[in-house]
Design an enzyme around this catalytic site. Structure first.
Site, PDB file in Angstrom:
ATOM      1  N   LEU A  31       0.816  -1.215   0.000  1.00  0.00           N
ATOM      2  CA  LEU A  31       0.000   0.000   0.000  1.00  0.00           C
ATOM      3  C   LEU A  31       0.846   1.259   0.000  1.00  0.00           C
ATOM      4  O   LEU A  31       0.612   2.185  -0.760  1.00  0.00           O
ATOM      5  CB  LEU A  31      -0.883   0.055   1.259  1.00  0.00           C
ATOM      6  CG  LEU A  31      -2.232  -0.601   1.263  1.00  0.00           C
ATOM      7  CD1 LEU A  31      -2.863  -0.431   2.633  1.00  0.00           C
ATOM      8  CD2 LEU A  31      -3.136   0.003   0.204  1.00  0.00           C
ATOM      9  N   SER A  33       4.916   3.039   1.447  1.00  0.00           N
ATOM     10  CA  SER A  33       6.172   2.972   2.188  1.00  0.00           C
ATOM     11  C   SER A  33       6.422   4.361   2.759  1.00  0.00           C
ATOM     12  O   SER A  33       6.544   5.314   2.001  1.00  0.00           O
ATOM     13  CB  SER A  33       7.329   2.604   1.270  1.00  0.00           C
ATOM     14  OG  SER A  33       7.039   1.401   0.607  1.00  0.00           O
ATOM     15  N   GLY A  34       6.440   4.430   4.063  1.00  0.00           N
ATOM     16  CA  GLY A  34       6.667   5.733   4.681  1.00  0.00           C
ATOM     17  C   GLY A  34       7.957   5.708   5.469  1.00  0.00           C
ATOM     18  O   GLY A  34       8.704   4.738   5.435  1.00  0.00           O
ATOM     19  N   GLY A  37       8.025   2.671   7.944  1.00  0.00           N
ATOM     20  CA  GLY A  37       7.828   1.283   7.561  1.00  0.00           C
ATOM     21  C   GLY A  37       6.873   1.110   6.396  1.00  0.00           C
ATOM     22  O   GLY A  37       6.305   2.064   5.881  1.00  0.00           O
ATOM     23  N   VAL A  39       3.493  -0.527   4.605  1.00  0.00           N
ATOM     24  CA  VAL A  39       2.136  -0.943   4.953  1.00  0.00           C
ATOM     25  C   VAL A  39       1.546  -1.759   3.810  1.00  0.00           C
ATOM     26  O   VAL A  39       1.685  -1.397   2.644  1.00  0.00           O
ATOM     27  CB  VAL A  39       1.227   0.278   5.257  1.00  0.00           C
ATOM     28  CG1 VAL A  39      -0.169  -0.169   5.666  1.00  0.00           C
ATOM     29  CG2 VAL A  39       1.836   1.141   6.345  1.00  0.00           C
ATOM     30  N   LYS A  52       1.138  -3.205   9.069  1.00  0.00           N
ATOM     31  CA  LYS A  52       2.378  -2.425   9.025  1.00  0.00           C
ATOM     32  C   LYS A  52       3.521  -3.269   9.543  1.00  0.00           C
ATOM     33  O   LYS A  52       3.477  -3.759  10.678  1.00  0.00           O
ATOM     34  CB  LYS A  52       2.213  -1.167   9.888  1.00  0.00           C
ATOM     35  CG  LYS A  52       3.457  -0.314   9.951  1.00  0.00           C
ATOM     36  CD  LYS A  52       3.184   0.937  10.750  1.00  0.00           C
ATOM     37  CE  LYS A  52       4.439   1.436  11.420  1.00  0.00           C
ATOM     38  NZ  LYS A  52       4.148   2.455  12.426  1.00  0.00           N
ATOM     39  N   ASP A 136       4.065  13.248  15.114  1.00  0.00           N
ATOM     40  CA  ASP A 136       4.281  13.221  13.668  1.00  0.00           C
ATOM     41  C   ASP A 136       2.954  13.414  12.931  1.00  0.00           C
ATOM     42  O   ASP A 136       2.651  12.717  11.967  1.00  0.00           O
ATOM     43  CB  ASP A 136       4.948  11.894  13.265  1.00  0.00           C
ATOM     44  CG  ASP A 136       5.568  11.948  11.868  1.00  0.00           C
ATOM     45  OD1 ASP A 136       5.806  13.068  11.365  1.00  0.00           O
ATOM     46  OD2 ASP A 136       5.813  10.887  11.285  1.00  0.00           O
TER      47      ASP A 136
HETATM   48  N1  ADE Z   1      -1.831   3.406   4.498  1.00  0.00           N
HETATM   49  C1  ADE Z   1      -1.250   3.371   5.698  1.00  0.00           C
HETATM   50  N2  ADE Z   1      -2.060   2.832   6.612  1.00  0.00           N
HETATM   51  C2  ADE Z   1      -3.206   2.504   5.966  1.00  0.00           C
HETATM   52  C3  ADE Z   1      -4.452   1.941   6.373  1.00  0.00           C
HETATM   53  N3  ADE Z   1      -4.668   1.590   7.640  1.00  0.00           N
HETATM   54  N4  ADE Z   1      -5.414   1.783   5.438  1.00  0.00           N
HETATM   55  C4  ADE Z   1      -5.174   2.168   4.181  1.00  0.00           C
HETATM   56  N5  ADE Z   1      -4.050   2.712   3.737  1.00  0.00           N
HETATM   57  C5  ADE Z   1      -3.054   2.879   4.632  1.00  0.00           C
END
Ligand code: ADE
Length: 272
Positions: A31, A33-34, A37, A39, A52, A136
């Protein structure tokens, strides 16, 4: 004595429910990358969740996350604690981040702008009430669920206020504390209020904060009070005043989230 043991059993059962075997997760899909970490979207039994990955057990993080229960705070469902697959499992938000929403073609009505401003402040008020700082808060860490309700996420950097001084808080009195200790405790949460101001500015302008500035220029400029977000005249006066309060240099002088909620409700008629 039996009842004491029974309560121990109950606790350990709860622990088991929290633990999610990694094998029960399927259909993992990347989904985001931050900084904190990666996700994934995943399926667990018949439910879609977000997962995550974390580097280690992050034991400190889990007891805090587990207790959180507020409509505008991401709901944690459990954790995988078997090496090497440490992860946190949370509710999935299909409508993505506020950051992406603001850069999309989607319409943002004044009504929704106001609702989001209130929802973010309510979630933050709840965290602060529970002695948790986010540290944050930013639009990429604000998610939208299927009903476009805000869910604040990414508590990787959050701290409880009392971590450092358990003894002091147990004694529960300020009489022995140096003023800077008292002030620190009270002021620290105000870093989140500053960040809230930036998010509110993003909501009202749909622009990128300090867009044309380098990192260095932002650090120097914001630190020295020489760089401020421009408040266009299209922002209603009540909201401009609130933004100015949130960015006061002296943390103590920034409003609490409780005050922010009051100010928002007063200013609502200017927007909607
Ligand atoms: N991106 C980061 N966390 C998420 C989440 N809980 N649901 C959807 N996209 C995300």
């Amino acid at each position: 004595i039996r009842s004491v043991f029974r309560s121990w059993d109950d606790l350990s059962n709860k622990g088991d429910e929290w633990e999610i075997p990694f094998e029960t997760l399927s259909d993992l899909e990347h989904l985001a990358s931050g900084t904190q970490g990666v996700v994934y979207k995943a399926r667990i039994r018949n439910e879609i969740v977000a997962v995550k990955k974390v580097d280690d057990k992050k034991e400190a993080e889990i007891p805090v996350l587990r207790q959180l229960n507020h409509p505008n705070i991401i709901r944690f469902k459990g954790a995988c604690n078997q090496a090497p697959n440490y992860c946190l499992v949370m509710e999935y938000c299909p409508n993505g981040t506020l950051y992406d929403f603001l850069r999309s073609e989607n319409k943002l009505s004044p009504q929704l702008t106001f609702e989001w401003a209130v929802q973010i402040a309510s979630g933050m008020h709840y965290l602060h009430q529970n002695n948790i700082m986010h540290r944050d808060l930013k639009s990429p860490n604000i998610l939208l669920d299927a009903n476009n309700v805000v869910k604040i996420t990414d508590f990787g950097t959050c701290r409880t206020f009392n971590n450092q001084s358990v003894l002091m808080t147990v004694i529960g009195t300020y009489a022995w504390m140096a003023p800077e200790v008292i002030c620190k405790e009270k002021c620290w949460k105000k870093v989140d209020v500053w960040s809230y101001g930036v998010v509110l500015w993003e909501l009202l302008t749909r622009e990128t904060p300090y867009r044309d500035q380098s990192y260095g220029a932002i650090i120097y400029g914001v630190g020295s009070n020489r760089l401020q977000l421009h408040l266009p005249s299209t922002i209603p006066p009540g909201f401009s005043r609130l933004l100015e309060m949130c960015r006061r240099q002296v943390p103590r002088k920034r409003p609490s989230f409780y005050t922010i909620l009051l100010l928002l409700s007063k200013a609502s008629t200017e927007l909607i």
